[in-house]
Design a protein around this motif. Structure first.
Motif, PDB file in Angstrom:
ATOM      1  N   ASP A  88      45.272  36.144  21.680  1.00 50.39           N
ATOM      2  CA  ASP A  88      46.717  36.067  22.187  1.00 50.39           C
ATOM      3  C   ASP A  88      46.496  36.408  23.619  1.00 50.39           C
ATOM      4  O   ASP A  88      45.932  37.330  24.218  1.00 50.39           O
ATOM      5  CB  ASP A  88      47.473  37.240  21.654  1.00 50.39           C
ATOM      6  N   LEU A  89      46.960  35.280  24.397  1.00 48.61           N
ATOM      7  CA  LEU A  89      46.718  35.240  25.908  1.00 48.61           C
ATOM      8  C   LEU A  89      47.455  36.257  26.832  1.00 48.61           C
ATOM      9  O   LEU A  89      46.732  36.872  27.544  1.00 48.61           O
ATOM     10  CB  LEU A  89      47.274  33.738  26.473  1.00 48.61           C
ATOM     11  N   ASN A  90      48.515  36.600  26.167  1.00 48.22           N
ATOM     12  CA  ASN A  90      49.320  37.588  27.145  1.00 48.22           C
ATOM     13  C   ASN A  90      48.867  39.075  26.755  1.00 48.22           C
ATOM     14  O   ASN A  90      48.553  39.612  27.727  1.00 48.22           O
ATOM     15  CB  ASN A  90      50.909  37.704  26.555  1.00 48.22           C
ATOM     16  N   GLU A  91      48.497  39.082  25.495  1.00 46.54           N
ATOM     17  CA  GLU A  91      47.919  40.730  25.350  1.00 46.54           C
ATOM     18  C   GLU A  91      46.467  40.702  25.919  1.00 46.54           C
ATOM     19  O   GLU A  91      46.276  41.650  26.736  1.00 46.54           O
ATOM     20  CB  GLU A  91      47.735  40.947  23.857  1.00 46.54           C
ATOM     21  N   TYR A  92      45.537  39.730  25.633  1.00 48.91           N
ATOM     22  CA  TYR A  92      44.097  39.721  25.999  1.00 48.91           C
ATOM     23  C   TYR A  92      43.936  39.623  27.674  1.00 48.91           C
ATOM     24  O   TYR A  92      43.451  40.149  28.236  1.00 48.91           O
ATOM     25  CB  TYR A  92      43.626  38.741  25.413  1.00 48.91           C
ATOM     26  N   GLY A  93      45.004  38.661  28.078  1.00 51.84           N
ATOM     27  CA  GLY A  93      45.088  38.382  29.638  1.00 51.84           C
ATOM     28  C   GLY A  93      45.360  39.653  30.365  1.00 51.84           C
ATOM     29  O   GLY A  93      44.737  39.948  31.483  1.00 51.84           O
ATOM     30  N   ILE A  94      46.308  40.277  29.984  1.00 54.15           N
ATOM     31  CA  ILE A  94      46.789  41.514  30.921  1.00 54.15           C
ATOM     32  C   ILE A  94      45.985  42.621  30.818  1.00 54.15           C
ATOM     33  O   ILE A  94      45.543  43.068  31.802  1.00 54.15           O
ATOM     34  CB  ILE A  94      48.274  41.897  30.322  1.00 54.15           C
ATOM     35  N   GLU A  95      45.305  42.751  29.563  1.00 55.57           N
ATOM     36  CA  GLU A  95      44.273  44.007  29.277  1.00 55.57           C
ATOM     37  C   GLU A  95      42.991  43.674  30.345  1.00 55.57           C
ATOM     38  O   GLU A  95      42.454  44.593  30.837  1.00 55.57           O
ATOM     39  CB  GLU A  95      43.870  44.140  27.872  1.00 55.57           C
ATOM     40  N   MET A  96      42.713  42.387  30.108  1.00 53.28           N
ATOM     41  CA  MET A  96      41.408  41.960  31.140  1.00 53.28           C
ATOM     42  C   MET A  96      41.866  42.103  32.584  1.00 53.28           C
ATOM     43  O   MET A  96      40.751  42.797  33.251  1.00 53.28           O
ATOM     44  CB  MET A  96      41.268  40.549  30.593  1.00 53.28           C
ATOM     45  N   LEU A  97      42.706  41.683  33.195  1.00 54.90           N
ATOM     46  CA  LEU A  97      43.246  41.421  34.288  1.00 54.90           C
ATOM     47  C   LEU A  97      43.342  43.129  34.764  1.00 54.90           C
ATOM     48  O   LEU A  97      42.864  43.655  35.813  1.00 54.90           O
ATOM     49  CB  LEU A  97      44.617  41.184  34.698  1.00 54.90           C
TER      50      LEU A  97
ATOM     51  N   GLU B 294      33.329  42.821  32.871  1.00 56.42           N
ATOM     52  CA  GLU B 294      32.729  43.490  31.918  1.00 56.42           C
ATOM     53  C   GLU B 294      33.458  43.864  30.723  1.00 56.42           C
ATOM     54  O   GLU B 294      33.025  43.678  29.514  1.00 56.42           O
ATOM     55  CB  GLU B 294      32.670  44.943  32.510  1.00 56.42           C
ATOM     56  N   TYR B 295      34.809  43.588  30.865  1.00 53.51           N
ATOM     57  CA  TYR B 295      35.688  43.713  29.501  1.00 53.51           C
ATOM     58  C   TYR B 295      35.268  42.283  28.961  1.00 53.51           C
ATOM     59  O   TYR B 295      35.429  42.618  27.678  1.00 53.51           O
ATOM     60  CB  TYR B 295      37.259  43.743  30.424  1.00 53.51           C
ATOM     61  N   VAL B 296      35.263  41.199  29.643  1.00 49.33           N
ATOM     62  CA  VAL B 296      35.041  40.150  28.810  1.00 49.33           C
ATOM     63  C   VAL B 296      33.500  40.194  28.177  1.00 49.33           C
ATOM     64  O   VAL B 296      33.699  39.889  26.687  1.00 49.33           O
ATOM     65  CB  VAL B 296      34.926  38.935  29.876  1.00 49.33           C
TER      66      VAL B 296
ATOM     67  N   MET C  65      35.483  30.746  28.937  1.00 45.83           N
ATOM     68  CA  MET C  65      36.053  29.938  29.769  1.00 45.83           C
ATOM     69  C   MET C  65      37.624  30.218  29.935  1.00 45.83           C
ATOM     70  O   MET C  65      38.298  30.038  31.012  1.00 45.83           O
ATOM     71  CB  MET C  65      36.275  28.411  29.335  1.00 45.83           C
ATOM     72  N   LEU C  66      38.267  30.562  28.811  1.00 44.15           N
ATOM     73  CA  LEU C  66      39.657  31.316  28.983  1.00 44.15           C
ATOM     74  C   LEU C  66      39.611  32.286  29.933  1.00 44.15           C
ATOM     75  O   LEU C  66      40.428  32.427  30.681  1.00 44.15           O
ATOM     76  CB  LEU C  66      40.252  31.438  27.413  1.00 44.15           C
ATOM     77  N   SER C  67      38.902  33.175  29.767  1.00 46.27           N
ATOM     78  CA  SER C  67      38.702  34.481  30.640  1.00 46.27           C
ATOM     79  C   SER C  67      38.776  34.061  32.025  1.00 46.27           C
ATOM     80  O   SER C  67      39.497  34.876  33.126  1.00 46.27           O
ATOM     81  CB  SER C  67      37.615  35.523  30.480  1.00 46.27           C
TER      82      SER C  67
END
Ligand code: MN
Ligand code: MN
Length: 307
Positions: free
Chosen positions: A176-185, A48-50, A142-144
């Motif tokens: 920004d992978l670290n920012e977006y990635g952590i928020e998404m997880l 849902e975040y994505v 794809m990144l997500s």
């Protein structure tokens, strides 16, 4: 126009199943095919975040397919994990990164399986191979999926191909992978709104070995003790499921995505497979698995070999 081909991932869809369906839809449309992405269940909070980030809708829900319906499977192949009616569907294509089991077709098909960390990594390669441009939206999808399946490249399922894909996709998506990635997880770890029944089905993989049915369900968290506050009710829900579906062993894995550990709760007649497989005793129906985060690579094979 030709009849429509449905594209979908597995039941209890995760971010890879939803995102890869949408990306595969785009890929096939680029080639001129009449396709539509579908989903086999409720979209989870991480996904849902994505979708919110991109401002797009989830694919429509697909309950079952009629005989002869043309379908493309992504992120799964086992019929237990697929749509109702899959036995009589016409499977045209499979793009997957799981073991192949409980799967057969009546007609020839395009089947691509690679032992990489995520279906979207294979899709990334397909875009490259076709010389197709990757737009920002598909890059983000794809990144997500890759961040989700590899837990930001920390899972042992991660390969060089995943790393390479993720790096390039982040550039295209300007993320920004670290920012977006952590928020998404993190968005996927808020479990408060779910009943215990829902919790054990959020991300449950059902399979069988030698006629014995088993379930490995997994939730991600930033605090294992937080989830264990509900242990008793979770166990009640697991027992109900065991009874109703003749499950021999039910494993509920609580994975700490920040520290890369997993606590499992194991119930059923065959809990000994977990004790034998992990060479550890269950205490209070639980076992702590240091460094374990991947169901596919670190839990499923252990159960499958010992059941
Ligand atoms: Mn998946
Ligand atoms: Mn996947």
């Amino acid at each position: 126009m030709d009849e429509k081909i449905y594209i979908f991932g597995h039941k209890a869809p995760d971010t890879d199943s939803i995102c890869s369906s949408l990306v595969m839809e785009k890929f096939e449309q680029n080639l001129g095919l009449n396709v539509e992405a579908k989903r086999l269940g409720k979209v989870n909070k991480e996904t849902e975040y994505v979708l919110n980030y991109l401002g797009i809708e989830a694919p429509a829900l697909l309950e079952k397919v009629e005989e002869g319906q043309k379908v493309i499977l992504v992120d799964h192949n086992e019929f237990d994990q697929s749509v109702e009616g899959i036995e009589n569907a016409n499977i045209e294509t499979v793009i997957d990164h799981h073991r192949i089991a409980n799967f057969q077709t009546k007609t020839p098909l395009y089947y691509r399986a690679e032992p990489v960390g995520c279906t979207s990594t294979i899709l990334y390669k397909k875009f490259k191979e076709e010389g197709m441009q990757i737009e920002k939206k598909e890059a983000t999808l794809m990144l997500s999926a890759i961040v989700s399946d590899t837990l930001l490249l920390k899972s042992p399922t991660t390969t060089e191909d995943d790393k390479k894909a993720l790096t390039e996709l982040a550039k295209i998506a300007e993320i920004d992978l670290n920012e977006y990635g952590i928020e998404m997880l993190k968005a996927g770890t808020n479990l408060d709104d779910f009943s215990e029944e829902e919790l054990i089905n959020l991300d449950a993989k059902r399979s069988e070995k030698n006629g014995k049915k088993f379930v490995i369900a997994q939730v991600n968290t930033v605090s294992i003790p937080d989830v264990l506050k509900r242990k008793e009710k979770i166990e009640t829900a697991m027992r109900k499921d065991i009874e109703a579906n003749d499950i021999k062993v039910f494993i509920f894995a609580i994975t700490d995505i920040l520290n890369s550990n997993t606590q499992i709760i194991v119930l059923g007649e065959e809990t000994a497979v977990a004790e034998k497989g992990f060479a550890k005793n269950l205490e209070d129906n639980m076992m702590f698995l240091e460094g374990v985060v991947s169901r596919k690579k670190q839990i499923l094979p252990v159960i499958d070999q010992n059941l």
